[in-house]
Design an enzyme around this catalytic site. Structure first.
Site, PDB file in Angstrom:
ATOM      1  N   ARG A 104     -11.983  -4.903  44.393  1.00  0.00           N
ATOM      2  CA  ARG A 104     -10.606  -4.632  44.012  1.00  0.00           C
ATOM      3  C   ARG A 104      -9.710  -4.630  45.239  1.00  0.00           C
ATOM      4  O   ARG A 104      -9.962  -3.925  46.207  1.00  0.00           O
ATOM      5  CB  ARG A 104     -10.504  -3.279  43.294  1.00  0.00           C
ATOM      6  CG  ARG A 104      -9.091  -2.950  42.855  1.00  0.00           C
ATOM      7  CD  ARG A 104      -9.057  -1.822  41.856  1.00  0.00           C
ATOM      8  NE  ARG A 104      -9.778  -0.649  42.324  1.00  0.00           N
ATOM      9  CZ  ARG A 104      -9.934   0.455  41.609  1.00  0.00           C
ATOM     10  NH1 ARG A 104      -9.469   0.494  40.382  1.00  0.00           N
ATOM     11  NH2 ARG A 104     -10.580   1.494  42.091  1.00  0.00           N
ATOM     12  N   THR A 108      -2.977  -4.740  45.389  1.00  0.00           N
ATOM     13  CA  THR A 108      -2.558  -5.180  44.048  1.00  0.00           C
ATOM     14  C   THR A 108      -3.337  -4.512  42.936  1.00  0.00           C
ATOM     15  O   THR A 108      -2.933  -4.563  41.775  1.00  0.00           O
ATOM     16  CB  THR A 108      -2.750  -6.695  43.908  1.00  0.00           C
ATOM     17  OG1 THR A 108      -4.153  -7.006  43.974  1.00  0.00           O
ATOM     18  CG2 THR A 108      -2.026  -7.445  45.016  1.00  0.00           C
ATOM     19  N   ASP A 200     -15.829   7.299  42.722  1.00  0.00           N
ATOM     20  CA  ASP A 200     -16.234   5.910  42.943  1.00  0.00           C
ATOM     21  C   ASP A 200     -17.706   5.770  42.611  1.00  0.00           C
ATOM     22  O   ASP A 200     -18.573   6.297  43.324  1.00  0.00           O
ATOM     23  CB  ASP A 200     -15.973   5.513  44.396  1.00  0.00           C
ATOM     24  CG  ASP A 200     -16.224   4.025  44.632  1.00  0.00           C
ATOM     25  OD1 ASP A 200     -17.372   3.575  44.465  1.00  0.00           O
ATOM     26  OD2 ASP A 200     -15.260   3.323  44.995  1.00  0.00           O
ATOM     27  N   ASP A 203     -19.979   4.236  45.433  1.00  0.00           N
ATOM     28  CA  ASP A 203     -20.236   5.168  46.531  1.00  0.00           C
ATOM     29  C   ASP A 203     -21.234   6.240  46.110  1.00  0.00           C
ATOM     30  O   ASP A 203     -22.123   6.617  46.883  1.00  0.00           O
ATOM     31  CB  ASP A 203     -18.942   5.833  46.984  1.00  0.00           C
ATOM     32  CG  ASP A 203     -18.067   4.884  47.806  1.00  0.00           C
ATOM     33  OD1 ASP A 203     -18.582   3.847  48.260  1.00  0.00           O
ATOM     34  OD2 ASP A 203     -16.873   5.192  47.991  1.00  0.00           O
TER      35      ASP A 203
END
Length: 209
Positions: A104, A108, A200, A203
């Site tokens: 990602r 944006t 996340d 992670d």
């Protein structure tokens, strides 16, 4: 929405709660993600066709049912989707596995493809896309588009937690794709993470920051 399935099974809900906990270690997180994926896999594969065969038991002949040979492919979105593959393969070890690599763009919030490797016969397989989080929906939308460009027709998307925005975006762009998840959370924060979510997923799976 008729093509969105939220699992309410007590074991799935219990394990999702443990998965959300910020104190859950990477080892436990990986184990839970795999276990939840396997439990979800029972429903995801419910429509696999069967055929009737005759089996010789120690006591005689039984009419029984076996999977009719429908081909499956699991396609994790890298990297976090890898945490769901083992659980699914425990149920369907004969399935093929493809990989789609997306990251990602933090400016944006849109996905950028960096890798795509699929089984040669992907067009002839039912495809299950795996990604723990359906957040903005960008990665899911693009992954499904890549698969369709390679000829895939029957595609399902399986995640652990989704946002309302992600579900809306994926169903609007790909209304033919069914979505399976264990929870739909309220919203995204300003950097595109699901709230309350679980952080996340990549992670937490791999112990990175």
């Amino acid at each position: 929405m008729s093509n969105v399935f939220v699992f309410d099974h007590p074991l799935i809900q219990h394990k999702i709660s443990l998965l959300r906990d910020k104190n859950t270690s990477s080892k436990e997180f990986r184990e839970l993600a795999s276990e939840i994926s396997m439990l979800m896999g029972y429903e995801v594969t419910r429509d696999i066709p069967l055929k009737e065969v005759e089996i010789e038991t120690p006591m005689g002949i039984a009419k029984a049912k076996i999977v009719s040979g429908k081909k499956l492919a699991f396609v994790p979105i890298l990297r976090a989707g890898l945490g769901m593959v083992d659980g699914m393969l425990k149920l369907v070890p004969m399935a093929r596995v493809g990989h789609i690599g997306l990251y990602r763009d933090h400016e944006t919030l849109e996905p950028v493809e960096y890798y795509c490797k699929l089984p040669d016969d992907i067009a002839n397989r039912d495809v299950v896309v795996l990604d723990p989080m359906l957040a903005t929906g960008g990665s899911a939308v693009d992954a499904v588009k890549f698969l369709k460009n390679h000829g895939a027709k029957n595609i399902k998307f399986v995640c652990l937690i989704a946002s309302k925005q992600g579900v809306k975006r994926l169903t609007e762009v790909h209304p033919d794709v069914s979505i399976y998840c264990a929870a739909i959370d309220e919203h995204l924060n300003d950097i595109g993470y699901i709230v309350p979510g679980l952080g996340d997923a990549g992670d937490r799976l791999f112990g990175t920051k």
